[in-house]
Motif scaffolding. Structure first.
Motif, mmCIF file in Angstrom:
data_model
loop_
_atom_site.group_PDB
_atom_site.id
_atom_site.type_symbol
_atom_site.label_atom_id
_atom_site.label_comp_id
_atom_site.label_asym_id
_atom_site.label_seq_id
_atom_site.Cartn_x
_atom_site.Cartn_y
_atom_site.Cartn_z
ATOM 1 N N ASP A 9 0.838 -1.204 0.000
ATOM 2 C CA ASP A 9 0.000 0.000 0.000
ATOM 3 C C ASP A 9 0.868 1.248 0.000
ATOM 4 O OD1 ASP A 9 -2.779 -1.020 0.240
ATOM 5 O OD2 ASP A 9 -2.013 -1.916 2.093
ATOM 6 N N GLY A 10 0.219 2.380 -0.268
ATOM 7 C CA GLY A 10 0.940 3.643 -0.209
ATOM 8 C C GLY A 10 0.271 4.690 -1.062
ATOM 9 N N PRO A 11 0.718 5.944 -0.929
ATOM 10 C CA PRO A 11 0.099 7.037 -1.685
ATOM 11 C C PRO A 11 0.490 7.031 -3.157
ATOM 12 C CG PRO A 11 1.918 7.875 -0.369
ATOM 13 C CD PRO A 11 1.769 6.424 -0.011
ATOM 14 N N ALA A 12 -0.157 7.918 -3.923
ATOM 15 C CA ALA A 12 0.068 8.033 -5.366
ATOM 16 C C ALA A 12 1.539 8.294 -5.669
ATOM 17 C CB ALA A 12 -0.779 9.185 -5.917
ATOM 18 N N ALA A 13 2.049 7.591 -6.685
ATOM 19 C CA ALA A 13 3.422 7.791 -7.183
ATOM 20 C C ALA A 13 4.510 7.562 -6.139
ATOM 21 C CB ALA A 13 3.562 9.185 -7.816
ATOM 22 N N SER A 14 4.222 6.709 -5.176
ATOM 23 C CA SER A 14 5.229 6.395 -4.150
ATOM 24 C C SER A 14 6.236 5.374 -4.661
ATOM 25 C CB SER A 14 4.539 5.839 -2.893
ATOM 26 O OG SER A 14 3.776 4.698 -3.228
ATOM 27 N N THR A 81 -4.284 8.590 -17.113
ATOM 28 C CA THR A 81 -4.234 10.057 -17.106
ATOM 29 C C THR A 81 -4.498 10.629 -15.704
ATOM 30 O OG1 THR A 81 -6.576 10.400 -17.563
ATOM 31 C CG2 THR A 81 -5.137 10.105 -19.487
ATOM 32 N N ALA A 82 -4.044 11.866 -15.514
ATOM 33 C CA ALA A 82 -4.236 12.531 -14.217
ATOM 34 C C ALA A 82 -5.733 12.728 -13.933
ATOM 35 C CB ALA A 82 -3.515 13.873 -14.222
ATOM 36 N N VAL A 146 8.768 14.711 -4.244
ATOM 37 C CA VAL A 146 9.453 13.655 -5.009
ATOM 38 C C VAL A 146 8.418 12.874 -5.829
ATOM 39 C CG1 VAL A 146 10.772 11.504 -4.789
ATOM 40 C CG2 VAL A 146 11.308 13.449 -3.312
ATOM 41 N N ARG A 147 7.291 12.570 -5.219
ATOM 42 C CA ARG A 147 6.255 11.812 -5.926
ATOM 43 C C ARG A 147 5.715 12.625 -7.102
ATOM 44 N NH1 ARG A 147 1.903 10.895 -2.793
ATOM 45 N NH2 ARG A 147 2.517 12.028 -0.939
ATOM 46 N N ARG A 151 5.719 11.571 -11.094
ATOM 47 C CA ARG A 151 4.477 11.487 -11.876
ATOM 48 C C ARG A 151 4.509 12.476 -13.045
ATOM 49 N NH1 ARG A 151 -0.023 8.736 -10.499
ATOM 50 N NH2 ARG A 151 1.511 7.095 -10.321
ATOM 51 N N TRP A 152 5.053 13.685 -12.777
ATOM 52 C CA TRP A 152 5.124 14.712 -13.823
ATOM 53 C C TRP A 152 5.957 14.211 -14.997
ATOM 54 C CZ3 TRP A 152 9.398 17.830 -15.364
ATOM 55 C CH2 TRP A 152 9.056 18.864 -16.245
ATOM 56 N N LYS A 153 7.076 13.550 -14.694
ATOM 57 C CA LYS A 153 7.939 13.023 -15.774
ATOM 58 C C LYS A 153 7.189 12.016 -16.631
ATOM 59 C CE LYS A 153 12.391 13.786 -13.595
ATOM 60 N NZ LYS A 153 13.232 13.222 -12.552
#
Ligand code: C5P
Length: 215
Positions: A9-14, A81-82, A146-147, A151-153
């Protein structure tokens, strides 16, 4: 031999998806990205021209979810997609949406496909709600900045007008909704190992995760 279950488990883009996939390949276990199920529900709602906050529409989409759609290239691309991610966190806050897809997730863990001897599920509530008896649990995190950069990349390849600030704001909104909802909030299980990947390479994070899982 009993089937093994690893909860990630974990948050988005971890980095939890990458780690869960790598662990699944390492152990030859089946892998389920449970976030994709919520994204699929949200995408069905959006494609019907309905609002993800419309409870009835979201619950109907969850109850009628056709898992085969996840393999359609066009549908699979739109899942990432976002906009779909944000809509997923809205439908995921609805208890009846979660109930509609809970059983399928548990069955995947208990009876992994293709005769695999174990399953790895990644999400937000795998260690707490979906598979509380998992053999190993990881909670993967990283600093929000950092996350957002990770994700942006990924996303800027499809949309070069996207700003890092926008992605960071999206991630923070999603974290707040996922951690703050009443039903199955994102939370580290008491018996989960915490792994912060902020300052780790993918290889370093994988080695650390493997060491935690094999204890
Ligand atoms: O992991 P991913 O970013 O693809 O998940 C999309 C959204 O689905 C999350 O923001 C969260 O709201 C929801 N989700 C959830 N429980 C899970 C997996 C994902 O609520 N087990």
């Amino acid at each position: 031999m009993s089937r093994k279950i690893i909860a990630v488990d974990g948050p988005a883009a971890s980095g939890k998806g990458t780690l869960a996939r790598r662990l699944a390949a390492h152990f030859d276990y089946a892998y389920l990205d449970t976030g994709a199920l919520y994204r699929a529900v949200a995408l069905c709602v959006l494609r019907q021209g309905q609002d993800p906050a419309d409870t009835k529409a979201a619950v109907a989409a969850a109850q009628n979810l056709d898992m085969a759609k996840l393999d359609e290239p066009d549908f699979a691309a739109a899942l990432r997609t976002a906009q779909t991610g944000l809509a997923a966190s809205i439908v995921a806050a609805e208890p009846d949406v979660r109930a509609a897809i809970l059983l399928a997730q548990r069955q995947f863990g208990e009876t992994p496909p293709d005769g695999k001897q174990g399953a790895i599920l990644d999400g937000r509530d795998i260690g707490t709600i979906v598979c509380p008896d998992a053999d190993a649990k990881l909670f993967i995190t990283a600093r929000a900045q950092v996350r957002a950069e990770r994700r942006w990349k990924e996303l800027v390849a499809q949309d070069d007008s996207l700003s890092l600030a926008h992605v960071l704001a999206d991630i923070e909104a999603r974290d707040a909704r996922d951690a703050g909802r009443a039903t199955a909030p994102m939370k580290q299980a008491e018996d989960a190992h915490l792994l912060d990947t902020s300052d780790l390479s993918i290889e370093g994070a994988f080695a650390a995760a493997l060491a935690l899982v094999t204890g």
